[in-house]
Design a protein around this motif. Structure first.
Motif, mmCIF file in Angstrom:
data_model
loop_
_atom_site.group_PDB
_atom_site.id
_atom_site.type_symbol
_atom_site.label_atom_id
_atom_site.label_comp_id
_atom_site.label_asym_id
_atom_site.label_seq_id
_atom_site.Cartn_x
_atom_site.Cartn_y
_atom_site.Cartn_z
ATOM 1 N N UNK A 78 1.032 -1.203 -0.049
ATOM 2 C CA UNK A 78 0.006 -0.112 0.094
ATOM 3 C C UNK A 78 0.993 1.298 -0.033
ATOM 4 N N UNK A 79 1.886 1.208 0.877
ATOM 5 C CA UNK A 79 2.890 2.573 0.826
ATOM 6 C C UNK A 79 3.659 2.654 -0.677
ATOM 7 N N UNK A 80 4.093 1.464 -1.249
ATOM 8 C CA UNK A 80 4.435 1.357 -2.335
ATOM 9 C C UNK A 80 3.406 1.954 -3.481
ATOM 10 N N UNK A 81 2.228 1.676 -3.494
ATOM 11 C CA UNK A 81 1.382 2.341 -4.329
ATOM 12 C C UNK A 81 1.227 3.851 -3.965
ATOM 13 N N UNK A 82 1.133 4.276 -2.944
ATOM 14 C CA UNK A 82 1.336 5.759 -2.639
ATOM 15 C C UNK A 82 2.295 6.570 -3.258
ATOM 16 N N UNK A 83 3.577 6.023 -2.931
ATOM 17 C CA UNK A 83 4.718 6.421 -3.516
ATOM 18 C C UNK A 83 4.539 6.696 -5.161
ATOM 19 N N UNK A 84 4.082 5.457 -5.611
ATOM 20 C CA UNK A 84 4.137 5.635 -7.218
ATOM 21 C C UNK A 84 3.005 6.847 -7.616
ATOM 22 N N UNK A 85 2.062 6.844 -6.841
ATOM 23 C CA UNK A 85 1.150 7.882 -7.190
ATOM 24 C C UNK A 85 1.759 9.354 -7.189
ATOM 25 N N UNK A 86 2.533 9.609 -5.735
ATOM 26 C CA UNK A 86 3.235 10.757 -5.650
ATOM 27 C C UNK A 86 4.224 11.098 -6.746
ATOM 28 N N UNK A 87 4.768 10.023 -7.403
ATOM 29 C CA UNK A 87 5.752 10.035 -8.415
ATOM 30 C C UNK A 87 5.066 10.320 -9.792
ATOM 31 N N UNK A 88 3.787 10.466 -9.799
ATOM 32 C CA UNK A 88 3.246 10.658 -11.075
ATOM 33 C C UNK A 88 2.800 9.230 -11.865
ATOM 34 N N UNK A 89 2.612 8.279 -11.276
ATOM 35 C CA UNK A 89 2.465 6.991 -11.691
ATOM 36 C C UNK A 89 1.251 6.126 -10.946
ATOM 37 N N UNK A 90 0.009 6.854 -10.893
ATOM 38 C CA UNK A 90 -1.011 6.263 -10.221
ATOM 39 C C UNK A 90 -1.488 4.937 -10.827
ATOM 40 N N UNK A 91 -1.114 4.596 -12.087
ATOM 41 C CA UNK A 91 -1.541 3.216 -12.599
ATOM 42 C C UNK A 91 -0.437 2.559 -12.896
ATOM 43 N N UNK A 92 0.685 2.956 -12.377
ATOM 44 C CA UNK A 92 1.941 1.939 -12.538
ATOM 45 C C UNK A 92 2.318 2.380 -13.825
ATOM 46 N N UNK A 93 3.378 1.421 -14.534
ATOM 47 C CA UNK A 93 3.747 1.553 -15.744
ATOM 48 C C UNK A 93 4.435 0.144 -16.192
ATOM 49 N N UNK A 94 4.911 0.082 -17.410
ATOM 50 C CA UNK A 94 5.294 -1.074 -18.064
ATOM 51 C C UNK A 94 6.804 -0.934 -18.455
ATOM 52 N N UNK A 95 7.546 -2.115 -18.206
ATOM 53 C CA UNK A 95 9.202 -1.720 -18.254
ATOM 54 C C UNK A 95 9.647 -3.347 -18.336
#
Length: 544
Positions: free
Chosen positions: A364-381
């Motif tokens: 959950x904290x990891x998801x919050x940080x991703x949202x703060x970073x501008x990636x609320x839906x994650x990304x593909x790599x």
């Protein structure tokens, strides 16, 4: 009479088959010429099974363990590590001294030593090797010579280059003059990369020297069949009298861990590394086998290429750190022979900062940080994984798949990518990856060998970056250079603790594990003591 004789001969024949079956691996010879003895019942060739082939047998031009494990037995260094630790002892240099300011080192060389091609080892040979390594304009500087740049601040003419000059004072005395003092200098010289090679062989073979290595070591190169085996023969003129005890040493490439263990059980090989967790348990129960544990001095990690989006965002890197359950990886793939890593250096090294708190496993904290970073839906790599088993990453693909599953929980989708081993090293060294599984076994017992080599900006340079995160922090650089130039271990310890705090906050990696790598071999192998550096000399190994 004839019937009785036939029966007697048949019994003799069966006994001869039984005795032959006890002789050892199918690749081995069974005669033992050690120190003038002959015993047809004692095996004298050892076949070591490993997960991948060497890249090159020029120790100055490689950094991978599969290459250095072989070159360690062909070459010698000026000074060496003692068995079982990284304390320094004489090797090709019998003694040495340093000036009060730490800028001049004088080495007194062992006399009467010959290279495998019959030429003399002397001060001129040492000077030739150093000039080849450090001067890019030298006609024999063919290749990248990565370790030299990592350990000595670049090359001749570079601003941070440590070595000023190397001079032959007489046929068996060498003086190494430094531009600045270097705390780990003597430990650096003991690394396998700085083994002394035959100048005449380098001149003869040029760029092909890596396929035709010539040193002064306990074994002589005989043959290399790519992706199959490398054969070394005993050096009958080795300077350490009475050694080696084996007549032949063969490194056999068997990529699959399970297949390699099966080969050990069937007698096709005598020893192996890269053991699956379940096979360690089986080996301990097998009276014909023994298990060795290499002292832990390593780190397995996932490196983010910080020069490529989204990994140039520290919050993304921190979020991914929170998304990996390290203990679950250890339980699944290490059979308990590892501990979670929170720092780039292992806790067995002085200078380790145990006060640092690891990123907690928190989806959950990891998801919050991703949202703060501008990636609320994650990304593909892409997620690159090592194609060969290594001590710190024993099952690259499976570990990558486990991490892939964890990342999916926070919306980060990954495509798994791998390459043939030499290509993997080449492409990650050039920065072609996005994030990649990697690892490091300490070469010399000094924190500098981890922190400066793997995370300093000096080594974030293609085409052979040691810092494959391409992470650059000027404050970190200042601290690491100050620590490198100090001879006060207390001062260096405090500096390295500061360095680890900076690295932890910037999160260029996910430090995964510090492993205790197992090796398995036949019960009758004696004299083998796995070294914490991960490279072993088989000089004193034999069968009983």
């Amino acid at each position: 009479m004839k019937k009785g004789l036939s029966l007697f001969l048949a019994i003799l024949f069966l006994l001869s088959i039984a005795l032959t079956g006890c002789g050892g691996s199918k690749e081995t010879a069974t005669s033992n010429g050690d120190q003038g003895k002959s015993n047809t019942n004692v095996q004298s060739t050892l076949v070591f099974g490993r997960g991948g082939d060497s890249v090159s047998l020029d120790p100055a031009n490689v950094t991978d363990g599969e290459s250095l494990n072989v070159t360690q037995n062909i070459f010698d260094t000026l000074v060496a590590y003692k068995e079982g630790n990284t304390e320094i002892e004489p090797a090709l240099a019998e003694k040495w001294e340093t000036s009060a300011d730490g800028l001049t080192w004088t080495f007194h060389l062992r006399q009467g030593v010959k290279f495998h091609d019959g030429t003399d080892f002397n001060a001129d040979a040492v000077v030739f090797n150093f000039n080849r390594w450090m001067d890019k304009k030298n006609p024999y500087h063919k290749g990248d010579f990565p370790y030299y740049g990592y350990m000595f601040g670049g090359y001749k003419g570079d601003k941070g280059h440590v070595i000023k000059n190397v001079v032959a004072k007489d046929p068996y005395t060498v003086e190494i003059q430094l531009n600045v003092p270097q705390g780990p200098f003597l430990n650096n010289l003991a690394m396998p990369a700085f083994a002394i090679a035959s100048p005449e062989a380098i001149k003869k073979y040029g760029e092909k020297f890596g396929e035709n290595p010539v040193g002064t070591g306990p074994f002589v190169f005989k043959q290399w069949i790519r992706n199959d085996k490398i054969i070394l023969d005993k050096n009958p003129n080795y300077w350490l009298k009475g050694y080696p005890l084996l007549s032949q040493l063969i490194f056999k490439s068997i990529p699959d861990n399970q297949a390699r263990f099966t080969a050990l059980q069937s007698g096709d090989i005598d020893m192996m590394d890269g053991v699956n967790p379940d096979d360690v348990t089986l080996a301990k129960k097998n009276p014909a086998l023994q298990v060795w544990l290499r002292p832990s001095m390593n780190v397995g990690y996932l490196a983010f290429n910080t020069q490529k989006p989204p990994f140039n965002n520290v919050k993304v890197r921190q979020a991914l750190n929170m998304a990996v359950n390290k203990q679950a990886l250890i339980d699944a793939f290490y059979n308990g022979l590892a501990e979670p890593a929170k720092n780039p250096i292992p806790p067995s090294l002085w200078g380790y900062n145990d006060a640092i708190q690891d990123y907690s496993y928190n989806i959950e904290e990891a998801k919050k940080l991703l949202t703060e970073a501008g990636y609320p839906n994650g990304f593909t790599t892409d997620l690159w994984y090592m194609p060969v088993p290594r001590p710190y990453i024993p099952q690259g693909k499976k570990i990558a798949e486990a991490i892939q599953t964890e990342f999916e929980k926070i919306g980060v989708k990954t495509n798994l990518v791998t390459e043939e081993w030499a290509t993997y090293l080449d492409k990650t060294g050039k920065g072609e990856h996005t994030m990649a599984l990697f690892g490091w076994t300490g070469d010399n017992g000094d924190p500098d060998n981890f922190l400066y080599v793997l995370l300093d900006k000096d080594n974030a340079k293609a085409p052979d970056a040691g810092n494959i995160s391409f992470y650059k922090n000027d404050k970190l650089h200042e601290i690491l250079i100050k620590a490198q130039r100090s001879s006060d271990q207390n001062e260096r310890t405090e500096l390295y603790k500061q360095a680890q705090e900076i690295i932890h906050n910037d999160a260029p990696w996910i430090p995964l594990v510090h492993s205790t790598p197992p090796l398995v071999g036949k019960k009758n192998i004696v004299g083998f003591n796995p070294h914490p550096t991960g490279t072993d000399k088989f000089t004193k190994v034999h069968f009983e």
